[in-house]
Design a protein around this motif. Structure first.
Motif, PDB file in Angstrom:
ATOM      1  N   ASN A   1      13.075  -7.560   0.720  1.00 16.93           N
ATOM      2  CA  ASN A   1      13.458  -8.239  -0.522  1.00 16.93           C
ATOM      3  C   ASN A   1      12.228  -8.568  -1.360  1.00 16.93           C
ATOM      4  OD1 ASN A   1      12.916  -9.976   1.698  1.00 16.93           O
ATOM      5  ND2 ASN A   1      13.677 -11.734   0.543  1.00 16.93           N
ATOM      6  N   GLY A   2      11.870  -7.637  -2.215  1.00 20.92           N
ATOM      7  CA  GLY A   2      10.794  -7.862  -3.168  1.00 20.92           C
ATOM      8  C   GLY A   2       9.414  -7.612  -2.613  1.00 20.92           C
ATOM      9  N   LEU A   3       8.409  -7.974  -3.425  1.00 18.64           N
ATOM     10  CA  LEU A   3       7.003  -7.799  -3.072  1.00 18.64           C
ATOM     11  C   LEU A   3       6.273  -9.127  -3.193  1.00 18.64           C
ATOM     12  CD1 LEU A   3       6.164  -4.510  -5.022  1.00 18.64           C
ATOM     13  CD2 LEU A   3       6.640  -4.737  -2.563  1.00 18.64           C
ATOM     14  N   TYR A   4       5.397  -9.394  -2.253  1.00 16.45           N
ATOM     15  CA  TYR A   4       4.634 -10.643  -2.268  1.00 16.45           C
ATOM     16  C   TYR A   4       3.614 -10.625  -3.409  1.00 16.45           C
ATOM     17  CZ  TYR A   4       1.443 -14.338  -0.816  1.00 16.45           C
ATOM     18  OH  TYR A   4       0.653 -15.458  -0.785  1.00 16.45           O
ATOM     19  N   ALA A   5       3.636 -11.664  -4.225  1.00 16.94           N
ATOM     20  CA  ALA A   5       2.674 -11.826  -5.320  1.00 16.94           C
ATOM     21  C   ALA A   5       1.702 -12.940  -4.938  1.00 16.94           C
ATOM     22  CB  ALA A   5       3.390 -12.151  -6.621  1.00 16.94           C
ATOM     23  N   ASP A   6       0.559 -12.573  -4.446  1.00 14.89           N
ATOM     24  CA  ASP A   6      -0.444 -13.556  -4.018  1.00 14.89           C
ATOM     25  C   ASP A   6      -0.871 -14.377  -5.231  1.00 14.89           C
ATOM     26  OD1 ASP A   6      -2.782 -14.907  -3.209  1.00 14.89           O
ATOM     27  OD2 ASP A   6      -3.278 -13.327  -1.777  1.00 14.89           O
ATOM     28  N   PRO A   7      -0.707 -15.706  -5.202  1.00 17.19           N
ATOM     29  CA  PRO A   7      -1.087 -16.521  -6.364  1.00 17.19           C
ATOM     30  C   PRO A   7      -2.586 -16.500  -6.642  1.00 17.19           C
ATOM     31  CG  PRO A   7      -0.523 -17.914  -4.486  1.00 17.19           C
ATOM     32  CD  PRO A   7      -0.126 -16.519  -4.114  1.00 17.19           C
ATOM     33  N   THR A   8      -3.367 -16.125  -5.633  1.00 16.77           N
ATOM     34  CA  THR A   8      -4.814 -16.030  -5.823  1.00 16.77           C
ATOM     35  C   THR A   8      -5.214 -14.737  -6.502  1.00 16.77           C
ATOM     36  OG1 THR A   8      -5.177 -17.377  -3.851  1.00 16.77           O
ATOM     37  CG2 THR A   8      -7.054 -16.102  -4.659  1.00 16.77           C
TER      38      THR A   8
ATOM     39  N   SER B   1       0.841  -1.195   0.000  1.00 21.60           N
ATOM     40  CA  SER B   1       0.000   0.000   0.000  1.00 21.60           C
ATOM     41  C   SER B   1       0.876   1.246   0.000  1.00 21.60           C
ATOM     42  CB  SER B   1      -0.910   0.020   1.233  1.00 21.60           C
ATOM     43  OG  SER B   1      -1.580   1.269   1.362  1.00 21.60           O
ATOM     44  N   LEU B   2       0.553   2.178  -0.879  1.00 22.00           N
ATOM     45  CA  LEU B   2       1.155   3.511  -0.871  1.00 22.00           C
ATOM     46  C   LEU B   2       0.005   4.495  -0.760  1.00 22.00           C
ATOM     47  CD1 LEU B   2       3.599   5.425  -1.152  1.00 22.00           C
ATOM     48  CD2 LEU B   2       3.210   5.394  -3.621  1.00 22.00           C
ATOM     49  N   SER B   3      -0.104   5.152   0.381  1.00 19.72           N
ATOM     50  CA  SER B   3      -1.240   6.036   0.624  1.00 19.72           C
ATOM     51  C   SER B   3      -0.746   7.393   1.121  1.00 19.72           C
ATOM     52  CB  SER B   3      -2.194   5.406   1.631  1.00 19.72           C
ATOM     53  OG  SER B   3      -1.511   5.060   2.825  1.00 19.72           O
ATOM     54  N   ILE B   4      -1.687   8.327   1.256  1.00 21.31           N
ATOM     55  CA  ILE B   4      -1.378   9.689   1.674  1.00 21.31           C
ATOM     56  C   ILE B   4      -2.044   9.929   3.015  1.00 21.31           C
ATOM     57  CG2 ILE B   4      -1.638  12.140   1.103  1.00 21.31           C
ATOM     58  CD1 ILE B   4      -1.681  11.299  -1.855  1.00 21.31           C
ATOM     59  N   SER B   5      -1.252  10.296   4.005  1.00 19.44           N
ATOM     60  CA  SER B   5      -1.754  10.424   5.368  1.00 19.44           C
ATOM     61  C   SER B   5      -2.543  11.718   5.552  1.00 19.44           C
ATOM     62  CB  SER B   5      -0.587  10.395   6.362  1.00 19.44           C
ATOM     63  OG  SER B   5       0.066  11.662   6.384  1.00 19.44           O
ATOM     64  N   ASN B   6      -3.101  11.874   6.757  1.00 23.86           N
ATOM     65  CA  ASN B   6      -3.824  13.101   7.081  1.00 23.86           C
ATOM     66  C   ASN B   6      -2.900  14.312   7.082  1.00 23.86           C
ATOM     67  OD1 ASN B   6      -2.612  11.833   9.387  1.00 23.86           O
ATOM     68  ND2 ASN B   6      -3.669  13.301  10.697  1.00 23.86           N
ATOM     69  N   CYS B   7      -1.594  14.077   7.250  1.00 29.97           N
ATOM     70  CA  CYS B   7      -0.615  15.168   7.214  1.00 29.97           C
ATOM     71  C   CYS B   7       0.072  15.262   5.846  1.00 29.97           C
ATOM     72  CB  CYS B   7       0.419  14.975   8.310  1.00 29.97           C
ATOM     73  SG  CYS B   7      -0.251  15.169   9.975  1.00 29.97           S
ATOM     74  N   LYS B   8      -0.491  14.624   4.841  1.00 31.96           N
ATOM     75  CA  LYS B   8      -0.013  14.685   3.460  1.00 31.96           C
ATOM     76  C   LYS B   8       1.369  14.068   3.276  1.00 31.96           C
ATOM     77  CE  LYS B   8      -0.988  19.073   3.501  1.00 31.96           C
ATOM     78  NZ  LYS B   8      -1.171  20.498   3.165  1.00 31.96           N
ATOM     79  N   GLU B   9       1.701  13.112   4.133  1.00 34.32           N
ATOM     80  CA  GLU B   9       2.905  12.315   3.928  1.00 34.32           C
ATOM     81  C   GLU B   9       2.520  11.067   3.133  1.00 34.32           C
ATOM     82  OE1 GLU B   9       4.550  12.757   8.465  1.00 34.32           O
ATOM     83  OE2 GLU B   9       2.624  11.847   8.027  1.00 34.32           O
ATOM     84  N   THR B  10       3.426  10.551   2.337  1.00 32.29           N
ATOM     85  CA  THR B  10       3.195   9.242   1.747  1.00 32.29           C
ATOM     86  C   THR B  10       3.634   8.180   2.749  1.00 32.29           C
ATOM     87  OG1 THR B  10       5.384   9.296   0.699  1.00 32.29           O
ATOM     88  CG2 THR B  10       3.486  10.014  -0.629  1.00 32.29           C
ATOM     89  N   GLN B  11       2.846   7.119   2.843  1.00 30.76           N
ATOM     90  CA  GLN B  11       3.225   5.978   3.679  1.00 30.76           C
ATOM     91  C   GLN B  11       3.246   4.741   2.799  1.00 30.76           C
ATOM     92  OE1 GLN B  11       0.501   3.827   6.125  1.00 30.76           O
ATOM     93  NE2 GLN B  11       1.871   3.830   7.893  1.00 30.76           N
ATOM     94  N   PHE B  12       4.405   4.107   2.745  1.00 29.14           N
ATOM     95  CA  PHE B  12       4.563   2.881   1.959  1.00 29.14           C
ATOM     96  C   PHE B  12       4.748   1.703   2.901  1.00 29.14           C
ATOM     97  CE2 PHE B  12       7.253  -0.302  -0.159  1.00 29.14           C
ATOM     98  CZ  PHE B  12       6.446  -0.587  -1.258  1.00 29.14           C
ATOM     99  N   LYS B  13       3.940   0.657   2.696  1.00 30.57           N
ATOM    100  CA  LYS B  13       4.069  -0.566   3.479  1.00 30.57           C
ATOM    101  C   LYS B  13       3.925  -1.730   2.509  1.00 30.57           C
ATOM    102  CE  LYS B  13       2.460  -0.536   7.648  1.00 30.57           C
ATOM    103  NZ  LYS B  13       1.601  -0.570   8.853  1.00 30.57           N
ATOM    104  N   ALA B  14       4.627  -2.823   2.794  1.00 29.10           N
ATOM    105  CA  ALA B  14       4.557  -3.969   1.889  1.00 29.10           C
ATOM    106  C   ALA B  14       5.010  -5.239   2.580  1.00 29.10           C
ATOM    107  CB  ALA B  14       5.420  -3.721   0.653  1.00 29.10           C
ATOM    108  N   ALA B  15       4.495  -6.352   2.108  1.00 29.27           N
ATOM    109  CA  ALA B  15       5.007  -7.665   2.493  1.00 29.27           C
ATOM    110  C   ALA B  15       6.071  -8.070   1.481  1.00 29.27           C
ATOM    111  CB  ALA B  15       3.876  -8.691   2.505  1.00 29.27           C
ATOM    112  N   ASN B  16       7.163  -8.656   1.949  1.00 33.27           N
ATOM    113  CA  ASN B  16       8.229  -9.016   1.026  1.00 33.27           C
ATOM    114  C   ASN B  16       7.830 -10.205   0.159  1.00 33.27           C
ATOM    115  OD1 ASN B  16       8.589 -11.355   2.555  1.00 33.27           O
ATOM    116  ND2 ASN B  16      10.455 -10.646   3.534  1.00 33.27           N
ATOM    117  N   LYS B  17       8.699 -10.595  -0.757  1.00 37.62           N
ATOM    118  CA  LYS B  17       8.334 -11.598  -1.754  1.00 37.62           C
ATOM    119  C   LYS B  17       7.978 -12.946  -1.135  1.00 37.62           C
ATOM    120  CE  LYS B  17      13.020 -13.247  -2.917  1.00 37.62           C
ATOM    121  NZ  LYS B  17      12.768 -14.645  -2.480  1.00 37.62           N
TER     122      LYS B  17
END
Length: 473
Positions: A263-270, A189-205
């Motif tokens: 290390n990378g991004l999780y690609a859900d097979p579903t 997820s890359l979203s924009i906070s209430n303070c107009k910051e970008t927040q990036f979060k991710a599960a690795n590969k």
């Protein structure tokens, strides 16, 4: 507590200023892992949100943003609501662009209609659209094992509303079984906070990382520099060298990064599809419903181009290789000058926890400035608004804060310290439950029996100008 920058001037007696920290442009975190500038790019998808690079139509609900990389990762419009409205009232082509190339952009102004989300979901009627890769798109299986560079050329609307627009999504990745700590949002997820910051979060590969922002040994979360102004174009880059992740906003490097297991991004097979222009959040915690009934809100603003590449790209290889040229009045470290020399000034320090945790030297620079300018600014008080540290159980952060605010006491201007929610003990129930709050570490370093507290008793407390609702001693 997360308080934005205070810029209001209280007239005629007192002016209020707040500490503002501006990150300088920098290089990607691991220089050895960067691609050579000018080397061939390994672009996975390149989406130009311009009418010339699309098929279908907005009002027809079948708009397709073509993948200009030639890899077949087109984005397909997805519409919402009761289909009793004109889509072009919420999504339309615009001549506005970051570089003035004449190609324009796509303006997104969806109405998320969140008023009845939880209590009356049957009454929800979001109006607008987002874009998602097709089920068979090659990018859906992409793991970016050797790193990635995600770029967004985005125009933040001048009517940004912290209440209704906070956490709107630039991009996300679908998933039904992500181990991201907020797996309700998918696996990225890359979203924009209430303070107009970008927040990036991710599960690795390998889907192993919990991405827990309170655990410095586990996860990848990166908070970008605040987009201070609406009505301005921004180049946003999320850069991974295969382990570490850093975000940039018009070339300004974020300093709030947890760099583990990236290390990378999780690609859900579903369902590993990518989504642009909305945020999803399933608050039922029913994984079978993820990505079905969990639409949250539309992105508002303009998109000119979004590009995903393998590897950590050097700045010279970015879509906008000179993003610092677009900073304009984005931020300044110029001296603050009073328009009226007779006006008294109160300085507020909101949410110092990130500077204390990541770059405590910034606080030293701020104190140096307070010390050198207290007379010219007519400083009458300096007030900390809480959230002294980011992690209540970090001894290193408490030691750093004690050193910093110990110095602040001796500037010669009355200084008031108080705790925020981050400063209370966490424990099983977290620090969000007022009746369960304790503040052992805060009291140890800032309570009446601490060196700080004893100094306050002798020099400041008996002259403090106001009662403090958050003070616990």
């Amino acid at each position: 507590m997360h308080i934005g920058k205070i810029r209001n001037i209280i007239k005629p007696a007192v002016a209020c200023i707040a500490l503002a920290v501006f990150a300088a442009p920098g290089t990607v975190v691991s220089a050895a892992a960067l691609e050579r500038e000018g080397a061939p790019l390994d672009v996975v998808a390149d989406w130009k949100f311009q009418q010339a690079h699309s098929t279908g139509s907005i009002d027809g609900g079948d708009l397709v943003i073509k993948d200009m990389s030639g890899n077949g990762n087109d984005l397909h419009m997805q519409t919402y609501g009761k289909n009793d409205y004109k889509l072009s009232d919420y999504v339309n082509w615009s001549s506005n662009s970051m570089n003035g190339d004449g190609g324009g952009s796509l303006k997104l102004n969806g109405d998320s209609d969140l008023a009845h989300k939880k209590d009356h979901p049957e009454q929800r009627d979001p109006k607008g659209a987002d874009f998602i890769t097709a089920s068979g798109a090659p990018i859906n299986k992409e793991q970016f094992a050797n790193g990635y560079t995600m770029e967004f050329v985005y125009y933040l609307p001048d009517d940004f509303n912290a209440g209704t627009d906070s956490w709107m999504g630039l991009a996300a990745r679908q998933s039904t079984n992500s181990n991201m700590d907020e797996h309700e949002m998918g696996s990225m997820s890359l979203s924009i906070s209430n303070c107009k910051e970008t927040q990036f979060k991710a599960a690795n590969k390998d889907n192993e990382s919990t991405m827990n922002t309170d655990d410095p040994n586990n996860g990848v979360t990166s908070w970008g520099v605040t987009m201070d102004h609406g009505g301005v174009w921004y180049h946003i880059a999320v850069v991974s060298d295969g382990t570490n992740v850093v975000t940039y906003t018009n070339g300004a490097k974020a300093f709030r990064n947890i760099n583990k297991n990236g290390n990378g991004l999780y690609a859900d097979p579903t369902d590993g599809r990518f989504r642009i222009g909305s945020s999803y959040y399933n608050d039922t915690f029913d994984t079978s419903q993820y990505n079905k009934d969990d639409f949250d809100k539309f992105l508002r603003g303009n998109l000119q181009e979004v590009r995903f590449s393998r590897g950590a790209l050097a700045q010279g290889n970015w879509i906008v290789p000179n993003p610092t040229e677009y900073l304009k009045d984005y931020g300044t470290n110029d001296r603050f000058v009073l328009d009226n020399p007779s006006v008294h000034t109160m300085a507020f320090l909101p949410d110092t926890q990130n500077a204390i945790r990541w770059v405590p030297t910034v606080m030293d620079r701020a104190i140096d400035q307070f010390d050198s300018e207290d007379s010219s600014l007519n400083l009458t008080n300096i007030v900390s608004l809480g959230d002294v540290v980011d992690n209540w159980d970090s001894d290193a952060q408490w030691q750093a804060s004690s050193k910093v605010f110990g110095r602040m006491q001796k500037v010669g201007v009355p200084f008031l310290e108080q705790p925020g929610n981050h400063d209370y003990n966490g424990g099983k129930h977290g620090y969000g439950v007022p009746s369960l709050r304790k503040a052992d570490n805060y009291l140890k370093h800032f309570g009446p029996d601490s060196d700080f507290g004893k100094y306050q008793k002798d020099t400041v407390l008996h002259t403090r100008p106001m009662a403090c609702p958050h003070t616990i001693w």
